[in-house]
Write a protein that holds these residues in place. Structure first.
Motif, PDB file in Angstrom:
ATOM      1  N   GLU A  80     -12.770  -1.458   0.346  1.00  0.00           N
ATOM      2  CA  GLU A  80     -11.614  -1.568   1.436  1.00  0.00           C
ATOM      3  C   GLU A  80     -11.801  -2.504   2.685  1.00  0.00           C
ATOM      4  O   GLU A  80     -10.919  -3.085   3.102  1.00  0.00           O
ATOM      5  CB  GLU A  80     -11.247  -0.337   1.717  1.00  0.00           C
ATOM      6  CG  GLU A  80     -10.294   0.467   0.262  1.00  0.00           C
ATOM      7  CD  GLU A  80      -9.990   1.931   0.720  1.00  0.00           C
ATOM      8  OE1 GLU A  80      -9.256   2.470  -0.233  1.00  0.00           O
ATOM      9  OE2 GLU A  80     -10.619   2.582   1.333  1.00  0.00           O
ATOM     10  N   ALA A  81     -13.142  -2.484   2.922  1.00  0.00           N
ATOM     11  CA  ALA A  81     -13.425  -3.308   4.159  1.00  0.00           C
ATOM     12  C   ALA A  81     -13.325  -4.532   4.103  1.00  0.00           C
ATOM     13  O   ALA A  81     -12.925  -5.462   5.060  1.00  0.00           O
ATOM     14  CB  ALA A  81     -14.823  -2.689   4.680  1.00  0.00           C
ATOM     15  N   ILE A  82     -13.186  -5.225   2.824  1.00  0.00           N
ATOM     16  CA  ILE A  82     -13.219  -6.693   2.712  1.00  0.00           C
ATOM     17  C   ILE A  82     -11.636  -6.854   2.294  1.00  0.00           C
ATOM     18  O   ILE A  82     -11.289  -7.987   2.061  1.00  0.00           O
ATOM     19  CB  ILE A  82     -14.166  -7.219   1.619  1.00  0.00           C
ATOM     20  CG1 ILE A  82     -13.958  -6.723   0.305  1.00  0.00           C
ATOM     21  CG2 ILE A  82     -15.580  -6.943   2.023  1.00  0.00           C
ATOM     22  CD1 ILE A  82     -14.646  -7.776  -0.841  1.00  0.00           C
ATOM     23  N   GLY A  83     -10.793  -6.112   2.313  1.00  0.00           N
ATOM     24  CA  GLY A  83      -9.464  -6.161   2.448  1.00  0.00           C
ATOM     25  C   GLY A  83      -8.769  -5.677   1.072  1.00  0.00           C
ATOM     26  O   GLY A  83      -7.283  -5.738   1.030  1.00  0.00           O
ATOM     27  N   PHE A  84      -9.307  -5.191   0.094  1.00  0.00           N
ATOM     28  CA  PHE A  84      -8.569  -4.518  -1.294  1.00  0.00           C
ATOM     29  C   PHE A  84      -8.050  -3.263  -0.812  1.00  0.00           C
ATOM     30  O   PHE A  84      -8.444  -2.482  -0.129  1.00  0.00           O
ATOM     31  CB  PHE A  84      -9.745  -4.676  -2.332  1.00  0.00           C
ATOM     32  CG  PHE A  84      -9.951  -5.859  -2.837  1.00  0.00           C
ATOM     33  CD1 PHE A  84      -9.255  -6.605  -3.676  1.00  0.00           C
ATOM     34  CD2 PHE A  84     -11.359  -6.374  -2.661  1.00  0.00           C
ATOM     35  CE1 PHE A  84      -9.508  -7.897  -4.211  1.00  0.00           C
ATOM     36  CE2 PHE A  84     -11.824  -7.676  -3.170  1.00  0.00           C
ATOM     37  CZ  PHE A  84     -10.906  -8.230  -4.080  1.00  0.00           C
ATOM     38  N   ASP A  85      -6.837  -3.111  -1.654  1.00  0.00           N
ATOM     39  CA  ASP A  85      -6.385  -1.900  -1.529  1.00  0.00           C
ATOM     40  C   ASP A  85      -6.636  -1.050  -2.700  1.00  0.00           C
ATOM     41  O   ASP A  85      -5.830  -1.421  -3.774  1.00  0.00           O
ATOM     42  CB  ASP A  85      -4.860  -1.971  -1.491  1.00  0.00           C
ATOM     43  CG  ASP A  85      -3.844  -0.769  -1.332  1.00  0.00           C
ATOM     44  OD1 ASP A  85      -4.648   0.449  -1.469  1.00  0.00           O
ATOM     45  OD2 ASP A  85      -2.861  -0.732  -1.449  1.00  0.00           O
ATOM     46  N   GLU A  86      -7.554  -0.130  -2.486  1.00  0.00           N
ATOM     47  CA  GLU A  86      -7.856   0.502  -3.893  1.00  0.00           C
ATOM     48  C   GLU A  86      -7.028   1.874  -4.562  1.00  0.00           C
ATOM     49  O   GLU A  86      -7.605   2.346  -5.390  1.00  0.00           O
ATOM     50  CB  GLU A  86      -9.444   1.197  -3.635  1.00  0.00           C
ATOM     51  CG  GLU A  86     -10.438   0.084  -3.123  1.00  0.00           C
ATOM     52  CD  GLU A  86     -10.870  -0.865  -4.429  1.00  0.00           C
ATOM     53  OE1 GLU A  86     -10.549  -1.849  -4.714  1.00  0.00           O
ATOM     54  OE2 GLU A  86     -11.484  -0.238  -5.192  1.00  0.00           O
ATOM     55  N   GLY A  87      -5.982   1.790  -4.005  1.00  0.00           N
ATOM     56  CA  GLY A  87      -4.931   2.637  -4.535  1.00  0.00           C
ATOM     57  C   GLY A  87      -4.873   3.749  -3.906  1.00  0.00           C
ATOM     58  O   GLY A  87      -5.493   4.369  -2.875  1.00  0.00           O
ATOM     59  N   PRO A  88      -3.772   4.876  -4.609  1.00  0.00           N
ATOM     60  CA  PRO A  88      -3.542   6.277  -3.598  1.00  0.00           C
ATOM     61  C   PRO A  88      -4.862   6.949  -3.560  1.00  0.00           C
ATOM     62  O   PRO A  88      -5.547   7.300  -4.818  1.00  0.00           O
ATOM     63  CB  PRO A  88      -2.480   6.793  -4.814  1.00  0.00           C
ATOM     64  CG  PRO A  88      -1.850   5.577  -5.189  1.00  0.00           C
ATOM     65  CD  PRO A  88      -2.733   4.485  -5.340  1.00  0.00           C
ATOM     66  N   PRO A  89      -5.236   7.688  -2.622  1.00  0.00           N
ATOM     67  CA  PRO A  89      -6.275   8.421  -2.485  1.00  0.00           C
ATOM     68  C   PRO A  89      -6.707   9.550  -3.710  1.00  0.00           C
ATOM     69  O   PRO A  89      -5.436  10.094  -3.897  1.00  0.00           O
ATOM     70  CB  PRO A  89      -6.417   8.928  -1.089  1.00  0.00           C
ATOM     71  CG  PRO A  89      -5.426   8.104  -0.422  1.00  0.00           C
ATOM     72  CD  PRO A  89      -4.527   7.730  -1.294  1.00  0.00           C
ATOM     73  N   THR A  90      -7.800   9.562  -4.001  1.00  0.00           N
ATOM     74  CA  THR A  90      -8.005  10.961  -4.958  1.00  0.00           C
ATOM     75  C   THR A  90      -9.125  11.563  -4.457  1.00  0.00           C
ATOM     76  O   THR A  90     -10.212  11.388  -4.676  1.00  0.00           O
ATOM     77  CB  THR A  90      -8.749  10.085  -6.337  1.00  0.00           C
ATOM     78  OG1 THR A  90      -9.417   9.327  -6.015  1.00  0.00           O
ATOM     79  CG2 THR A  90      -7.425   9.596  -7.041  1.00  0.00           C
ATOM     80  N   PRO A  91      -8.669  12.783  -3.590  1.00  0.00           N
ATOM     81  CA  PRO A  91      -9.775  13.601  -2.952  1.00  0.00           C
ATOM     82  C   PRO A  91     -10.624  14.098  -4.107  1.00  0.00           C
ATOM     83  O   PRO A  91     -10.238  14.383  -5.265  1.00  0.00           O
ATOM     84  CB  PRO A  91      -8.844  14.592  -2.225  1.00  0.00           C
ATOM     85  CG  PRO A  91      -7.453  14.071  -2.299  1.00  0.00           C
ATOM     86  CD  PRO A  91      -7.277  13.132  -3.366  1.00  0.00           C
ATOM     87  N   ASP A  92     -11.932  14.323  -3.538  1.00  0.00           N
ATOM     88  CA  ASP A  92     -12.827  14.842  -4.434  1.00  0.00           C
ATOM     89  C   ASP A  92     -13.205  14.245  -5.808  1.00  0.00           C
ATOM     90  O   ASP A  92     -13.168  14.868  -6.849  1.00  0.00           O
ATOM     91  CB  ASP A  92     -12.764  16.374  -4.687  1.00  0.00           C
ATOM     92  CG  ASP A  92     -12.352  17.011  -3.254  1.00  0.00           C
ATOM     93  OD1 ASP A  92     -13.115  16.717  -2.313  1.00  0.00           O
ATOM     94  OD2 ASP A  92     -11.523  18.022  -3.102  1.00  0.00           O
TER      95      ASP A  92
END
Lengths: 195, 195
Positions: free
Chosen positions: B138-150
């Motif tokens: 994510e730090a280089i700009g990609f949106d990795e999608g809806p968060p999946t906790p745990d």
């Protein structure tokens, strides 16, 4: 086993190509969903795969860009879900990796599993409409993956509208028909292959 | 645009087939990760796609079952991530939709986006090892999608062990090299195509 198998090949069944020779439905959610649920039902009746279908249509026109059914078992690929394939087929037809330039809606017979939710977020689709809910699919034995709280808000944050459940009773009837036919519940672990 | 395009075709680049003629690395996580990170770096240097690679190896032997790089842009398919393709290629080589009968590990140069996390849960793989973390990507700009906790606990609940970050500095160097090369950040929305 060849040591150089380096192409993933995911064909849709021949009967779907024949289906797609028909004119597309009227350009509104309900008519399009009726087509997608009918395709999902056809997939169950023909024993080609899971009870799921999806299609990509233009938002600013009548055109059906792509359609796909679940082919997990026939394609020997656990990622061969209807939504993921419909999006990929639409992108390949458009000749680029995102649908963003062509405003499109993805219509699916079910709410997305975690994999397909992620695929929707990457796809550039503008709108997503579903018939049955995640809980409906889990109720027949599928493990839809790690939970993604507030998934509709998460898509909204990415500029993707969602609508559903729409024609849920029709979608539920397809899931029920799959159970009646003894369709396999293809979770990753064989211990759960009996749904 | 053909109205009957109904096969999703995802080839890996030719140089990867040549790479896979080499003997596999020693059957332990670190040596395998070194290979996967080197493949990811080769993908960046050759300009074939995103800075990501993944491979499936036997857990009870030395064999490399499959390997893949990200080909999102070349394949015109936003789902053409390394992990998803490596899993699908391994399943197609095995001739079934789950890897469950052959204990396997998926080694990936990065922690999974939401789509690939879901793909791992469906796949039947027993172990998953990653180099860089989601936050690194994510730090280089990609949106990795809806968060999946745990997510690691969620995989553990499905019988899938996880290990990582492993060789994170080497994985980070590949991400950084991609940025230096001006590699495109291919999120779904064109408004975010500049990372």
């Amino acid at each position: 086993m060849s040591s150089t198998h380096t192409t993933l090949h995911l064909p849709q069944p021949d009967w779907l190509a024949d289906w797609l020779m028909q004119p597309p439905p009227e350009p509104e959610d309900r008519a399009r969903m009726a087509e997608v649920v009918a395709i999902a039902r056809a997939n169950v009746e023909r024993g080609c795969g899971g009870p799921f279908a999806a299609a990509v249509y233009r938002l600013d026109g009548i055109e059906r860009i792509s359609a796909a059914v679940n082919t997990t078992i026939l394609s020997h690929c656990s990622a061969a879900h209807a939504e993921l394939q419909a999006l990929g087929l639409a992108q390949q037809r458009l000749g680029r990796h995102t649908l963003e330039p062509l405003p499109c809606v993805l219509i699916s017979s079910s709410a997305p599993c975690t994999m397909c939710l992620g695929a929707i977020a990457w796809s550039g689709v503008r709108r997503f409409v579903f018939a049955t809910d995640r809980s409906d699919v889990e109720a027949i034995g599928f493990d839809e993956g790690p939970p993604t709280p507030d998934w509709r808000d998460e898509l909204a944050r990415r500029g993707i509208e969602t609508e559903g459940p729409l024609l849920r009773a029709d979608g539920l009837a397809v899931l029920q028909r799959y159970v009646e036919c003894g369709g396999p519940i293809y979770n990753g672990r064989s211990t759960r292959l009996q749904g």
